[in-house]
Design a protein around this motif. Structure first.
Motif, PDB file in Angstrom:
ATOM      1  N   UNK A 297       1.055   1.959   7.156  1.00 49.24           N
ATOM      2  CA  UNK A 297       2.514   1.933   6.984  1.00 49.24           C
ATOM      3  C   UNK A 297       2.924   2.344   5.578  1.00 49.24           C
ATOM      4  N   UNK A 298       4.234   2.378   5.339  1.00 46.28           N
ATOM      5  CA  UNK A 298       4.747   2.760   4.023  1.00 46.28           C
ATOM      6  C   UNK A 298       4.307   1.778   2.954  1.00 46.28           C
ATOM      7  N   UNK A 299       4.380   0.477   3.245  1.00 47.84           N
ATOM      8  CA  UNK A 299       3.902  -0.534   2.305  1.00 47.84           C
ATOM      9  C   UNK A 299       2.389  -0.648   2.444  1.00 47.84           C
ATOM     10  N   UNK A 300       1.669  -0.817   1.340  1.00 49.36           N
ATOM     11  CA  UNK A 300       0.208  -0.862   1.408  1.00 49.36           C
ATOM     12  C   UNK A 300      -0.354  -1.990   2.269  1.00 49.36           C
ATOM     13  N   UNK A 301       0.373  -3.106   2.395  1.00 44.70           N
ATOM     14  CA  UNK A 301      -0.043  -4.221   3.258  1.00 44.70           C
ATOM     15  C   UNK A 301      -1.433  -4.737   2.910  1.00 44.70           C
ATOM     16  N   UNK A 302      -1.671  -4.928   1.638  1.00 39.79           N
ATOM     17  CA  UNK A 302      -2.943  -5.506   1.187  1.00 39.79           C
ATOM     18  C   UNK A 302      -2.801  -7.018   1.100  1.00 39.79           C
ATOM     19  N   UNK A 303      -3.869  -7.739   1.461  1.00 39.32           N
ATOM     20  CA  UNK A 303      -3.844  -9.196   1.349  1.00 39.32           C
ATOM     21  C   UNK A 303      -4.051  -9.596  -0.110  1.00 39.32           C
ATOM     22  N   UNK A 304      -3.095 -10.319  -0.704  1.00 37.93           N
ATOM     23  CA  UNK A 304      -3.171 -10.616  -2.139  1.00 37.93           C
ATOM     24  C   UNK A 304      -4.332 -11.519  -2.527  1.00 37.93           C
ATOM     25  N   UNK A 305      -4.869 -12.281  -1.569  1.00 36.75           N
ATOM     26  CA  UNK A 305      -5.962 -13.207  -1.896  1.00 36.75           C
ATOM     27  C   UNK A 305      -7.344 -12.558  -1.737  1.00 36.75           C
ATOM     28  N   UNK A 306      -7.356 -11.298  -1.273  1.00 43.15           N
ATOM     29  CA  UNK A 306      -8.627 -10.577  -1.139  1.00 43.15           C
ATOM     30  C   UNK A 306      -8.744  -9.518  -2.225  1.00 43.15           C
TER      31      UNK A 306
END
Length: 248
Positions: A78-87
């Protein structure tokens, strides 16, 4: 031979018809961009291809297999990277593999190094710039086993110069791996610079009103943006899209 094929796809939400009798064929290893008015159903199309939504009618095929309503056949960015901040970065990159019971950490590390992210392999997403996050997100998509990548305006939130660098990087990676890419963008320059073909959507209910075969050879250089044929095609597409926006 078509790798992705859509036949007579229609989708509505209540009385709002979004896609109507849409047909599409994408060859294996092809880079195809979609341009169209805002709200013309481009993202809805990705959700139908990915099995998140069911069409009211029509069928979706990947590599001759009917996959209508089935998940797990595409890799979606998607447009937003959608990364998990705790990983960490590497943990985000191998997430799709983990979900399938696989884990090739070394391959992820090698690709991160090629992307210029060697110092950030064990960093967390909040330590990265916008362009770095997009590279991580794309590598995660590329490491999945699916041969079809659906990229939904992945560079839309980036500034102009970062966007150009990401476009050049994406082309270098694509030319190496030759995955089939379906790419949504609102940027005509981007579509012309990246693509083999451009599909232009009408207003709702959306259909393909024009196919533009991009005539420029590869590899591509940013100087192409100033070529007379590039500017001619850009102008032609601009007025076509302007006409569609004006009819909304």
């Amino acid at each position: 031979m078509s790798f992705l094929k859509l036949t007579n796809i229609s989708k509505s939400f209540g009385e709002n018809m979004v896609l109507q009798d849409m047909n599409m064929a994408i060859k294996e290893g092809e880079f195809v961009s979609i341009l169209g008015p805002s709200g013309s159903g481009k993202s809805t199309l990705f959700h139908l291809i990915g099995g998140i939504l069911l069409p009211d009618k029509g069928e979706v095929y990947v590599n001759k297999q009917q996959i209508t309503g089935q998940k797990g056949y595409i890799s979606y960015m998607p447009q937003a990277p959608s990364l998990f901040p705790w990983r960490t970065v590497i943990e985000n990159v191998i997430l799709a593999q983990e979900l399938k019971g696989q884990k090739d950490k070394q391959k992820g590390i090698e690709m991160l190094k090629k992307a210029g992210l060697a110092p950030f392999i064990n960093a967390f997403p909040d330590e990265l710039s916008g362009g770095m996050k997009q590279r991580v997100s794309f590598i995660r998509a590329l490491l999945s086993s699916e041969s079809l990548l659906c990229l939904d305006e992945p560079f839309g939130a980036l500034d102009e110069f970062t966007r150009l660098e990401m476009q050049k990087w994406l082309l270098s990676i694509w030319e190496e791996h030759k995955r089939t890419i379906l790419f949504i963008t609102h940027n005509i320059d981007e579509a012309l610079f990246l693509s083999d073909r451009i599909l232009i959507f009408s207003q709702r209910p959306a259909n393909i009103i024009k196919e533009v075969k991009v005539p420029f050879s590869r590899p591509r250089d940013p100087e192409l943006w100033f070529h007379p044929d590039f500017l001619r095609l850009k102008k032609e597409i601009y007025y076509l899209l302007q006409n569609q926006e004006g009819n909304l």
